[in-house]
Design an enzyme around this catalytic site. Structure first.
Site, PDB file in Angstrom:
ATOM      1  N   SER A  64       0.822  -1.212   0.000  1.00  8.91           N
ATOM      2  CA  SER A  64       0.000   0.000   0.000  1.00  8.91           C
ATOM      3  C   SER A  64       0.860   1.269   0.000  1.00  8.91           C
ATOM      4  O   SER A  64       2.035   1.245   0.376  1.00  8.91           O
ATOM      5  CB  SER A  64      -0.908   0.006   1.237  1.00  8.91           C
TER       6      SER A  64
HETATM    7  N1  SAM Z   1      -0.317  -5.164   4.333  1.00 10.98           N
HETATM    8  C1  SAM Z   1       0.445  -5.431   3.146  1.00 10.98           C
HETATM    9  C2  SAM Z   1       1.821  -4.866   3.189  1.00 10.98           C
HETATM   10  O1  SAM Z   1       2.198  -4.254   4.212  1.00 10.98           O
HETATM   11  O2  SAM Z   1       2.568  -5.064   2.214  1.00 10.98           O
HETATM   12  C3  SAM Z   1      -0.276  -5.045   1.865  1.00 10.98           C
HETATM   13  C4  SAM Z   1      -1.438  -5.907   1.631  1.00 10.98           C
HETATM   14  S1  SAM Z   1      -2.043  -6.031  -0.016  1.00 10.98           S
HETATM   15  C5  SAM Z   1      -2.750  -4.449  -0.290  1.00 10.98           C
HETATM   16  C6  SAM Z   1      -3.447  -7.104   0.319  1.00 10.98           C
HETATM   17  C7  SAM Z   1      -3.050  -8.532   0.636  1.00 10.98           C
HETATM   18  O3  SAM Z   1      -4.215  -9.225   1.112  1.00 10.98           O
HETATM   19  C8  SAM Z   1      -2.559  -9.319  -0.564  1.00 10.98           C
HETATM   20  O4  SAM Z   1      -1.284  -9.821  -0.285  1.00 10.98           O
HETATM   21  C9  SAM Z   1      -3.592 -10.438  -0.718  1.00 10.98           C
HETATM   22  O5  SAM Z   1      -3.049 -11.647  -1.199  1.00 10.98           O
HETATM   23  C10 SAM Z   1      -4.094 -10.567   0.708  1.00 10.98           C
HETATM   24  N2  SAM Z   1      -5.398 -11.228   0.872  1.00 10.98           N
HETATM   25  C11 SAM Z   1      -6.503 -11.142   0.109  1.00 10.98           C
HETATM   26  N3  SAM Z   1      -7.492 -11.911   0.623  1.00 10.98           N
HETATM   27  C12 SAM Z   1      -6.994 -12.493   1.749  1.00 10.98           C
HETATM   28  C13 SAM Z   1      -7.515 -13.387   2.732  1.00 10.98           C
HETATM   29  N4  SAM Z   1      -8.750 -13.867   2.687  1.00 10.98           N
HETATM   30  N5  SAM Z   1      -6.715 -13.759   3.740  1.00 10.98           N
HETATM   31  C14 SAM Z   1      -5.435 -13.303   3.832  1.00 10.98           C
HETATM   32  N6  SAM Z   1      -4.886 -12.467   2.930  1.00 10.98           N
HETATM   33  C15 SAM Z   1      -5.652 -12.062   1.913  1.00 10.98           C
END
Ligand code: SAM
Length: 221
Positions: A64
């Protein structure tokens, strides 16, 4: 670019976020200065880590934008000793920032194994190996073994607030979660649990853009 130069640029970004009133507290500023984003992006994006925009990470996901992470961490009002679950590990950056604010083990859950590995490597190199625990799984179901949580921070956009996350929250605790449409438009909700029988109070903090939260209580793949 040398590490010194990367860090100088990072400091400048943090100062800008503070000037703009996005970083409001000394503790969030301190955490940002301790955990520069360039340690958590793929090698070829290191020189862009100080740019206030999302950047690509493996598996088509994103790390993000710094302002978004700062907004969520300020709203989270994290304090030392709080038990925090992050849903959506991605690069591991936000989880490391959370550790710097709570100074106790942080649990973060990621659905894509390749990304969990990417995050573990970043966290190890940055010195958070035994402090941030990356779990592979569906974060829409929370992580019951370490519940109840003071805070749950969801970094992907959901169609609605997943019920298991409310159940795994302490009374008085809160969830920060983007809720809205599948394609990059949601509203950032602060969901405060007000009773043991899972009643909540919701504050809306306006429009945001996240990748989708995919899982049993999120979007279907
Ligand atoms: N917090 C992260 C960072 O500091 O880099 C950025 C997160 S990114 C915007 C969103 C993440 O949520 C992705 O890696 C995606 O694979 C994960 N995601 C989506 N659905 C999910 C779920 N049900 N459980 C866990 N992770 C999930």
């Amino acid at each position: 670019m040398e590490e010194d130069e990367l860090y100088r640029k990072w400091m400048r970004l943090v100062e800008n976020l503070e000037r703009e009133g996005i970083i409001k507290s000394e503790k969030v500023k301190r955490a940002f200065l301790r955990v520069p984003r360039y340690k958590f992006v793929p090698e070829r994006y290191r020189t862009y880590a100080h740019v206030d925009e999302p950047l690509p990470i493996p598996a088509g996901q994103t790390i993000s934008a710094p302002h978004m992470v700062a907004i969520m961490l300020e709203l989270a009002e994290l304090e030392e000793g709080m038990n925090v679950l992050e849903v959506g590990t991605g690069s591991g950056w936000n989880a490391a920032l959370i550790y710097e604010l709570v100074k106790r083990d942080v649990y973060t859950i990621e659905r894509i194994p390749e990304l969990a590995e990417f995050a573990r490597r970043n966290l190890e190199r940055a010195g958070y190996k035994d402090k941030v625990h990356v779990i592979v799984g569906d974060g829409t179901k929370g992580f019951p073994p370490k519940a109840p949580y003071d805070r749950i921070i969801v970094t992907a956009g959901a169609p609605k607030v997943p019920e298991p996350l409310i159940e795994q929250l302490k009374v008085g605790g809160k969830i920060l979660i983007p809720v809205g449409s599948y394609h990059l438009w949601q509203e950032l909700l602060e969901v405060i649990k007000i009773s043991e029988d899972n009643r909540v109070k919701i504050k809306n903090h306006g429009g945001v853009a996240f990748v989708p939260l995919i899982g049993e209580y999120g979007w279907r793949e």
